[in-house]
Design a protein around this motif. Structure first.
Motif, PDB file in Angstrom:
ATOM      1  N   ALA A  13     -61.257  37.808 -17.863  1.00 19.85           N
ATOM      2  CA  ALA A  13     -60.928  36.803 -16.857  1.00 19.85           C
ATOM      3  C   ALA A  13     -60.926  35.416 -17.466  1.00 19.85           C
ATOM      4  CB  ALA A  13     -61.929  36.875 -15.700  1.00 19.85           C
ATOM      5  N   ALA A  14     -61.860  35.132 -18.360  1.00 21.19           N
ATOM      6  CA  ALA A  14     -61.906  33.824 -19.004  1.00 21.19           C
ATOM      7  C   ALA A  14     -60.630  33.568 -19.778  1.00 21.19           C
ATOM      8  CB  ALA A  14     -63.113  33.734 -19.943  1.00 21.19           C
ATOM      9  N   CYS A  15     -60.143  34.548 -20.510  1.00 23.86           N
ATOM     10  CA  CYS A  15     -58.908  34.389 -21.275  1.00 23.86           C
ATOM     11  C   CYS A  15     -57.745  34.040 -20.357  1.00 23.86           C
ATOM     12  CB  CYS A  15     -58.573  35.675 -22.035  1.00 23.86           C
ATOM     13  SG  CYS A  15     -59.735  36.087 -23.338  1.00 23.86           S
ATOM     14  N   LYS A  85     -69.854  33.268 -15.623  1.00 28.00           N
ATOM     15  CA  LYS A  85     -69.240  31.955 -15.743  1.00 28.00           C
ATOM     16  C   LYS A  85     -68.785  31.775 -17.182  1.00 28.00           C
ATOM     17  CE  LYS A  85     -72.317  28.105 -16.560  1.00 28.00           C
ATOM     18  NZ  LYS A  85     -73.213  27.130 -16.013  1.00 28.00           N
ATOM     19  N   PHE A  86     -67.842  30.862 -17.400  1.00 29.03           N
ATOM     20  CA  PHE A  86     -67.344  30.609 -18.752  1.00 29.03           C
ATOM     21  C   PHE A  86     -66.885  29.171 -18.885  1.00 29.03           C
ATOM     22  CE2 PHE A  86     -63.676  32.124 -16.379  1.00 29.03           C
ATOM     23  CZ  PHE A  86     -62.678  31.240 -16.739  1.00 29.03           C
ATOM     24  N   GLU A  87     -66.776  28.728 -20.153  1.00 24.59           N
ATOM     25  CA  GLU A  87     -66.257  27.398 -20.478  1.00 24.59           C
ATOM     26  C   GLU A  87     -65.154  27.562 -21.502  1.00 24.59           C
ATOM     27  OE1 GLU A  87     -67.522  23.072 -22.295  1.00 24.59           O
ATOM     28  OE2 GLU A  87     -69.080  24.525 -21.799  1.00 24.59           O
ATOM     29  N   LEU A  88     -64.013  26.982 -21.218  1.00 26.67           N
ATOM     30  CA  LEU A  88     -62.846  27.103 -22.069  1.00 26.67           C
ATOM     31  C   LEU A  88     -62.357  25.728 -22.483  1.00 26.67           C
ATOM     32  CD1 LEU A  88     -60.597  29.422 -22.787  1.00 26.67           C
ATOM     33  CD2 LEU A  88     -59.285  28.043 -21.202  1.00 26.67           C
ATOM     34  N   ARG A  89     -61.980  25.575 -23.748  1.00 32.70           N
ATOM     35  CA  ARG A  89     -61.367  24.337 -24.250  1.00 32.70           C
ATOM     36  C   ARG A  89     -60.024  24.718 -24.848  1.00 32.70           C
ATOM     37  NH1 ARG A  89     -65.102  20.259 -24.249  1.00 32.70           N
ATOM     38  NH2 ARG A  89     -67.236  20.975 -23.993  1.00 32.70           N
ATOM     39  N   SER A  90     -59.011  23.885 -24.598  1.00 32.27           N
ATOM     40  CA  SER A  90     -57.682  24.219 -25.095  1.00 32.27           C
ATOM     41  C   SER A  90     -56.885  22.984 -25.490  1.00 32.27           C
ATOM     42  CB  SER A  90     -56.921  25.020 -24.043  1.00 32.27           C
ATOM     43  OG  SER A  90     -56.815  24.265 -22.864  1.00 32.27           O
ATOM     44  N   ASN A  91     -55.879  23.217 -26.331  1.00 32.26           N
ATOM     45  CA  ASN A  91     -54.910  22.210 -26.762  1.00 32.26           C
ATOM     46  C   ASN A  91     -53.524  22.821 -26.608  1.00 32.26           C
ATOM     47  OD1 ASN A  91     -56.814  20.222 -27.821  1.00 32.26           O
ATOM     48  ND2 ASN A  91     -57.280  21.820 -29.308  1.00 32.26           N
ATOM     49  N   VAL A  92     -52.620  22.096 -25.941  1.00 32.72           N
ATOM     50  CA  VAL A  92     -51.270  22.598 -25.688  1.00 32.72           C
ATOM     51  C   VAL A  92     -50.262  21.522 -26.067  1.00 32.72           C
ATOM     52  CG1 VAL A  92     -49.703  23.562 -23.962  1.00 32.72           C
ATOM     53  CG2 VAL A  92     -52.163  23.940 -23.738  1.00 32.72           C
ATOM     54  N   LEU A  93     -49.161  21.927 -26.693  1.00 32.64           N
ATOM     55  CA  LEU A  93     -48.046  21.034 -27.017  1.00 32.64           C
ATOM     56  C   LEU A  93     -46.786  21.518 -26.311  1.00 32.64           C
ATOM     57  CD1 LEU A  93     -48.509  20.489 -30.850  1.00 32.64           C
ATOM     58  CD2 LEU A  93     -48.995  18.868 -29.005  1.00 32.64           C
ATOM     59  N   ALA A  94     -45.954  20.577 -25.902  1.00 32.05           N
ATOM     60  CA  ALA A  94     -44.666  20.888 -25.284  1.00 32.05           C
ATOM     61  C   ALA A  94     -43.565  20.221 -26.090  1.00 32.05           C
ATOM     62  CB  ALA A  94     -44.638  20.378 -23.851  1.00 32.05           C
ATOM     63  N   ARG A 104     -60.060  28.289 -26.817  1.00 32.01           N
ATOM     64  CA  ARG A 104     -61.326  28.856 -27.290  1.00 32.01           C
ATOM     65  C   ARG A 104     -62.293  28.923 -26.118  1.00 32.01           C
ATOM     66  NH1 ARG A 104     -62.678  29.731 -31.713  1.00 32.01           N
ATOM     67  NH2 ARG A 104     -64.578  29.821 -32.865  1.00 32.01           N
ATOM     68  N   GLU A 105     -62.852  30.105 -25.887  1.00 30.00           N
ATOM     69  CA  GLU A 105     -63.885  30.293 -24.880  1.00 30.00           C
ATOM     70  C   GLU A 105     -65.203  30.087 -25.613  1.00 30.00           C
ATOM     71  OE1 GLU A 105     -66.590  31.095 -22.148  1.00 30.00           O
ATOM     72  OE2 GLU A 105     -66.503  32.456 -23.854  1.00 30.00           O
ATOM     73  N   THR A 106     -65.892  28.971 -25.330  1.00 28.86           N
ATOM     74  CA  THR A 106     -67.004  28.534 -26.167  1.00 28.86           C
ATOM     75  C   THR A 106     -68.269  29.370 -26.037  1.00 28.86           C
ATOM     76  OG1 THR A 106     -67.690  26.895 -24.527  1.00 28.86           O
ATOM     77  CG2 THR A 106     -66.150  26.155 -26.233  1.00 28.86           C
ATOM     78  N   SER A 107     -68.577  29.874 -24.854  1.00 30.93           N
ATOM     79  CA  SER A 107     -69.827  30.620 -24.700  1.00 30.93           C
ATOM     80  C   SER A 107     -69.777  31.991 -25.370  1.00 30.93           C
ATOM     81  CB  SER A 107     -70.206  30.763 -23.222  1.00 30.93           C
ATOM     82  OG  SER A 107     -69.244  31.524 -22.541  1.00 30.93           O
ATOM     83  N   ARG A 108     -68.577  32.557 -25.543  1.00 31.12           N
ATOM     84  CA  ARG A 108     -68.435  33.870 -26.182  1.00 31.12           C
ATOM     85  C   ARG A 108     -67.778  33.790 -27.564  1.00 31.12           C
ATOM     86  NH1 ARG A 108     -67.654  34.097 -20.810  1.00 31.12           N
ATOM     87  NH2 ARG A 108     -68.930  35.558 -19.664  1.00 31.12           N
ATOM     88  N   ASN A 109     -67.430  32.566 -27.987  1.00 32.12           N
ATOM     89  CA  ASN A 109     -66.807  32.328 -29.289  1.00 32.12           C
ATOM     90  C   ASN A 109     -65.569  33.205 -29.510  1.00 32.12           C
ATOM     91  OD1 ASN A 109     -66.554  30.925 -31.682  1.00 32.12           O
ATOM     92  ND2 ASN A 109     -67.755  32.429 -32.823  1.00 32.12           N
ATOM     93  N   VAL A 110     -64.652  33.184 -28.537  1.00 31.94           N
ATOM     94  CA  VAL A 110     -63.407  33.948 -28.590  1.00 31.94           C
ATOM     95  C   VAL A 110     -62.252  32.961 -28.512  1.00 31.94           C
ATOM     96  CG1 VAL A 110     -62.003  35.679 -27.406  1.00 31.94           C
ATOM     97  CG2 VAL A 110     -64.482  35.922 -27.472  1.00 31.94           C
ATOM     98  N   SER A 128     -52.338  35.464 -25.303  1.00 28.60           N
ATOM     99  CA  SER A 128     -52.856  36.573 -26.099  1.00 28.60           C
ATOM    100  C   SER A 128     -54.155  36.221 -26.804  1.00 28.60           C
ATOM    101  CB  SER A 128     -51.813  37.020 -27.123  1.00 28.60           C
ATOM    102  OG  SER A 128     -51.531  35.979 -28.029  1.00 28.60           O
ATOM    103  N   ALA A 129     -54.904  37.266 -27.082  1.00 26.52           N
ATOM    104  CA  ALA A 129     -56.138  37.248 -27.866  1.00 26.52           C
ATOM    105  C   ALA A 129     -56.267  38.665 -28.410  1.00 26.52           C
ATOM    106  CB  ALA A 129     -57.333  36.890 -26.997  1.00 26.52           C
ATOM    107  N   PRO A 130     -57.147  38.895 -29.362  1.00 22.29           N
ATOM    108  CA  PRO A 130     -57.326  40.270 -29.831  1.00 22.29           C
ATOM    109  C   PRO A 130     -57.632  41.209 -28.656  1.00 22.29           C
ATOM    110  CG  PRO A 130     -58.465  38.767 -31.279  1.00 22.29           C
ATOM    111  CD  PRO A 130     -57.992  37.958 -30.096  1.00 22.29           C
ATOM    112  N   ALA A 131     -56.851  42.267 -28.523  1.00 25.33           N
ATOM    113  CA  ALA A 131     -57.027  43.297 -27.488  1.00 25.33           C
ATOM    114  C   ALA A 131     -56.828  42.786 -26.059  1.00 25.33           C
ATOM    115  CB  ALA A 131     -58.395  43.967 -27.638  1.00 25.33           C
TER     116      ALA A 131
END
Length: 165
Positions: A13-15, A85-94, A104-110, A128-131
């Motif tokens: 769900a975090a992904c 619960k989760f915390e996500l940080r991201s960077n996006v370009l258009a 990157r989901e920081t609490s699970r290091n994914v 996408s992410a592994p699996a």
């Protein structure tokens, strides 16, 4: 359900949800970057559907920082349901309607990537992410964003509405 099941369910769900909020792009005027007008704090609620058919309510808060040309976005997302619960940080370009980015989901290091297309306030994106893979469709109308996610994994989908605070 054991702790491992909750972690796995939370990770999927975090992904997907993280990708949703990092791609919550506002409709823009001709010549302006697609992230114009997005800066600030957005909050929302919705539901997630899991492989076993169960659903959970979810609450999210996103903080967006937009580049000067409105072609780049840095985002922090906090989401919670009753079981995780989760915390996500991201960077996006258009660039010319094509989206690319990393998260990157920081609490699970994914971490993972995203790619897609944007136009006329509607967005179709592959995450996408592994699996794990997911497809998202999002539409923005003023200060409201409606998001639909689908996946074949343990996390089956979500419907979320966000609004600017």
């Amino acid at each position: 359900m054991g702790f491992g099941g909750i972690m796995s369910r939370g990770l999927s769900a975090a992904c997907a949800l993280g990708a949703v909020v990092m791609l919550s792009i506002s409709a823009s005027s001709a010549g302006a970057g697609p992230f114009e007008g997005l800066a600030g704090v957005w909050t929302g609620r919705g539901s997630i559907q899991l492989e076993d058919g169960s659903t959970e309510k979810i609450r999210c808060k996103a903080t967006y920082a937009v580049s000067g040309d409105a072609q780049g976005l840095n985002q922090t997302l906090l989401c919670a349901s009753d079981s995780y619960k989760f915390e996500l940080r991201s960077n996006v370009l258009a660039r010319n309607g094509v989206l690319s980015g990393e998260w990157r989901e920081t609490s699970r290091n994914v971490s993972g990537t995203l790619e897609g297309r944007a136009g006329n306030g509607q967005f179709n994106v592959d995450v996408s992410a592994p699996a794990f893979t997911a497809k998202l469709k999002m539409k923005t109308n003023g200060n409201r964003q409606d998001v639909v996610i689908s996946s074949d994994g343990q996390f089956r989908g979500a419907n979320i509405s966000l609004s600017r605070s």
